[in-house]
Enzyme design. Structure first.
Site, PDB file in Angstrom:
ATOM      1  N   GLY A 120      30.811  -1.882 -42.288  1.00 20.53           N
ATOM      2  CA  GLY A 120      29.371  -2.023 -42.145  1.00 20.53           C
ATOM      3  C   GLY A 120      28.886  -1.662 -40.759  1.00 20.53           C
ATOM      4  N   GLY A 121      29.724  -0.951 -39.977  1.00 18.62           N
ATOM      5  CA  GLY A 121      29.305  -0.509 -38.652  1.00 18.62           C
ATOM      6  C   GLY A 121      28.964  -1.629 -37.701  1.00 18.62           C
ATOM      7  N   SER A 165      36.722   0.872 -42.344  1.00 19.35           N
ATOM      8  CA  SER A 165      35.659   1.375 -41.475  1.00 19.35           C
ATOM      9  C   SER A 165      35.567   0.526 -40.201  1.00 19.35           C
ATOM     10  CB  SER A 165      34.335   1.437 -42.236  1.00 19.35           C
ATOM     11  OG  SER A 165      33.360   2.148 -41.513  1.00 19.35           O
ATOM     12  N   ALA A 166      34.441  -0.158 -39.969  1.00 21.34           N
ATOM     13  CA  ALA A 166      34.356  -1.028 -38.795  1.00 21.34           C
ATOM     14  C   ALA A 166      35.456  -2.087 -38.834  1.00 21.34           C
ATOM     15  CB  ALA A 166      32.984  -1.689 -38.720  1.00 21.34           C
ATOM     16  N   HIS A 197      33.752   8.914 -46.778  1.00 21.30           N
ATOM     17  CA  HIS A 197      33.849   7.646 -46.061  1.00 21.30           C
ATOM     18  C   HIS A 197      33.424   6.493 -46.982  1.00 21.30           C
ATOM     19  CE1 HIS A 197      34.153   5.198 -42.437  1.00 21.30           C
ATOM     20  NE2 HIS A 197      33.115   4.520 -42.899  1.00 21.30           N
ATOM     21  N   ASP A 242      35.299  12.709 -44.597  1.00 22.00           N
ATOM     22  CA  ASP A 242      34.811  11.700 -43.656  1.00 22.00           C
ATOM     23  C   ASP A 242      34.642  12.346 -42.288  1.00 22.00           C
ATOM     24  OD1 ASP A 242      34.286   9.541 -42.049  1.00 22.00           O
ATOM     25  OD2 ASP A 242      36.060   8.385 -42.636  1.00 22.00           O
TER      26      ASP A 242
END
Length: 310
Positions: free
Chosen positions: A71-72, A148-149, A286, A256
């Site tokens: 979720g960055g 991701s994050a 991604h 990605d």
């Protein structure tokens, strides 16, 4: 999310990516939510194969996967619908006991808040385990995993955990699994240029997330964002990881924009003598593992292969 004039953000409640329920595995798992630190509103979701609760035999304990969501650092939570299928896939396919950690978000709580919360979660698991963990999780076979994050969190929390490994006992980490990890840098990579208009994570969106997530005044060449900066400034950064014999797995795909950074990280870690493998595929994007049930299964089986050899 929507950026406000005062620097805050408003998070949208409607999911931007439709959830594929054609291969719903929720009936295969049991979940339980538990508070970690009420003052920070951090908590965890325990996910385990439902059949464990109905077993009448002395079933062997399962590997423990501590998962950090993506979720960055700014959007998404443990409860975001797209993550539920991946939790269920990991728990049922490996099989394993999964603990997904809710950490504080930026920009209200900039990095290293997420790293601090996830380290606190490791100590919470080892000192105050819920009975589901005590009864069914093998603390001597623990893996940190993130998407991701969350993959970025695995990288930085993994380094912290390696330095304090003795204080985490009986929790014994065996491996770090970085699924499409979220890294950045000021200079654009070839994949970021090639996928500048990517539908899932265009570089301009990554830039915004780093602007919101990094410490005030930091740019994308901060070590939290760009791991090469930390490695170049401290060539011995991974000595403890090597000494402990931890295995690392980094996954990615050619769709990605972040793939070049992921490939470079694997190359550099191998040069440093770290036991790391890269698994890079074609034809995905991604976040594909949290959106596509088939990709989730492929990823879970890849992780199963790693865990089975440790």
């Amino acid at each position: 999310m929507v950026r406000n004039s005062d620097g805050s953000i408003t998070r949208l409640q409607e999911p931007l990516v439709p959830v594929d329920t054609s291969n719903d595995l929720s009936h295969l798992v049991f979940t339980k939510d538990i508070s970690i630190n009420s003052s920070k509103n951090t908590w965890a979701r325990i996910i385990l194969p439902r059949e464990l609760l109905h077993s009448t035999t002395n079933t062997p304990k399962l590997p423990l996967v501590i998962y950090f969501h993506g979720g960055g650092f700014t959007v998404a939570t443990v409860d975001t619908p797209i993550f539920q299928g991946l939790y269920a896939s990991i728990a049922s396919e490996i099989p394993a006991v999964v603990v997904s950690i809710e950490y504080r978000q930026a920009p209200e709580h900039r990095l290293p808040a997420a790293y601090d919360d996830c380290m606190e979660a490791l100590h919470w698991i080892k000192t105050k385990p819920d009975e589901l963990l005590s009864n069914h999780a093998d603390f001597s076979k623990c893996f940190l995993m993130g998407t991701s994050a969350g993959g970025n969190v695995v990288y930085h929390v993994g380094l912290r955990a390696a330095e304090s490994w003795d204080n985490l006992k009986p929790l014994e980490i065996k491996g770090l699994i970085l699924n499409q990890p979220f890294f950045g840098g000021i200079e654009r990579t070839q994949s970021e240029v090639r996928l500048v208009n990517d539908n899932m994570l265009p570089p301009i969106i990554s830039d915004i997330m780093w602007d919101l997530g990094l410490p005030e005044g930091a740019d994308r060449d901060h070590e939290y964002s760009n791991p090469m900066v930390g490695i170049e400034s401290n060539p011995n950064l991974f000595d403890q990881v090597k000494l402990l014999g931890w295995k690392m797995l980094v996954t990615g795909c050619d769709g990605d924009p972040l793939i070049d950074r992921q490939v470079d990280l694997v190359r550099v870690l191998k040069e440093l003598g770290v036991q790391v493998e890269g698994s890079f595929t074609q034809g995905a994007y991604h976040g594909s593992e949290v959106v596509d049930p088939l990709k989730a299964k492929e990823f879970s089986l890849l992780v199963k292969e790693l865990i089975s050899h440790l």
